[in-house]
Design a protein around this motif. Structure first.
Motif, mmCIF file in Angstrom:
data_model
loop_
_atom_site.group_PDB
_atom_site.id
_atom_site.type_symbol
_atom_site.label_atom_id
_atom_site.label_comp_id
_atom_site.label_asym_id
_atom_site.label_seq_id
_atom_site.Cartn_x
_atom_site.Cartn_y
_atom_site.Cartn_z
ATOM 1 N N ALA A 78 0.838 -1.206 0.000
ATOM 2 C CA ALA A 78 0.000 0.000 0.000
ATOM 3 C C ALA A 78 0.871 1.254 0.000
ATOM 4 O O ALA A 78 0.584 2.219 -0.725
ATOM 5 C CB ALA A 78 -0.931 -0.002 1.212
ATOM 6 N N LYS A 79 1.955 1.242 0.760
ATOM 7 C CA LYS A 79 2.876 2.379 0.789
ATOM 8 C C LYS A 79 3.538 2.567 -0.576
ATOM 9 O O LYS A 79 3.660 3.693 -1.067
ATOM 10 C CB LYS A 79 3.931 2.160 1.872
ATOM 11 N N ARG B 13 2.302 1.626 -3.453
ATOM 12 C CA ARG B 13 1.259 2.129 -4.343
ATOM 13 C C ARG B 13 1.088 3.631 -4.180
ATOM 14 O O ARG B 13 1.033 4.380 -5.163
ATOM 15 C CB ARG B 13 -0.063 1.417 -4.045
ATOM 16 N N ASP B 14 1.030 4.100 -2.931
ATOM 17 C CA ASP B 14 0.861 5.527 -2.675
ATOM 18 C C ASP B 14 2.048 6.335 -3.206
ATOM 19 O O ASP B 14 1.871 7.410 -3.777
ATOM 20 C CB ASP B 14 0.667 5.780 -1.174
ATOM 21 N N THR B 15 3.249 5.804 -3.019
ATOM 22 C CA THR B 15 4.446 6.475 -3.535
ATOM 23 C C THR B 15 4.402 6.570 -5.052
ATOM 24 O O THR B 15 4.705 7.616 -5.624
ATOM 25 C CB THR B 15 5.718 5.711 -3.096
ATOM 26 N N LYS B 16 3.996 5.475 -5.703
ATOM 27 C CA LYS B 16 3.908 5.480 -7.172
ATOM 28 C C LYS B 16 2.845 6.469 -7.645
ATOM 29 O O LYS B 16 3.047 7.154 -8.651
ATOM 30 C CB LYS B 16 3.584 4.070 -7.694
ATOM 31 N N ARG B 17 1.747 6.571 -6.924
ATOM 32 C CA ARG B 17 0.717 7.545 -7.288
ATOM 33 C C ARG B 17 1.237 8.976 -7.163
ATOM 34 O O ARG B 17 0.960 9.824 -8.010
ATOM 35 C CB ARG B 17 -0.522 7.367 -6.410
ATOM 36 N N GLU B 18 1.988 9.235 -6.099
ATOM 37 C CA GLU B 18 2.573 10.568 -5.915
ATOM 38 C C GLU B 18 3.558 10.875 -7.047
ATOM 39 O O GLU B 18 3.571 11.985 -7.578
ATOM 40 C CB GLU B 18 3.282 10.655 -4.561
ATOM 41 N N GLN B 19 4.377 9.887 -7.400
ATOM 42 C CA GLN B 19 5.323 10.087 -8.495
ATOM 43 C C GLN B 19 4.596 10.346 -9.806
ATOM 44 O O GLN B 19 4.988 11.217 -10.576
ATOM 45 C CB GLN B 19 6.229 8.859 -8.650
#
Length: 121
Positions: free
Chosen positions: A79-80, A82-88
């Motif tokens: 989940a972390k 995924r969130d990092t990839k979304r931010e990128q």
């Protein structure tokens, strides 16, 4: 596809088979006659077969390699990630848009400058 239920009777039966094998082995006549030896062999064979079946079932359980706590750690890590990839992705999509707008503005300015400096007929 429905999940298979855990085969409790296979594992619960192991204790009964072990108790039977131990009781047969500890009986006073277990080594005296052929019938007692055969009963001991039968009891230990049943326990051995039950143990092999239980091991096979345990090894084929889906997702049985991780403890619940370990699974939760993996899920949290994913989940972390995924969130990092979304931010990128959001960052890069902003950068692309900004860069594209700057390129369009530069192109328009260049056209205006070249039109202004061109001699008119």
């Amino acid at each position: 596809m429905a999940a298979q239920s855990f085969p409790d009777p296979v594992f619960e039966g192991l204790l009964d088979k072990l108790v039977k094998a131990i009781e047969t082995a500890q009986s006073p006549e277990s080594t005296l006659n052929q019938g007692a030896r055969q009963a001991l062999f039968q009891a230990t064979s049943e326990f051995k077969d039950g143990l092999a079946k239980a091991k096979q079932l345990a090894n084929t359980l889906p997702g049985g390699e991780l403890l619940i706590e370990e699974q939760e750690e993996v899920i949290a890590m994913l989940a972390k990630l995924r969130d990092t990839k979304r931010e990128q992705l959001a960052y890069f999509s902003k950068q692309s848009l900004t860069t594209s707008l700057k390129q369009v503005e530069a192109s328009i300015k260049l056209e205006i400058d070249s039109t202004a400096s061109s001699p008119q007929e």
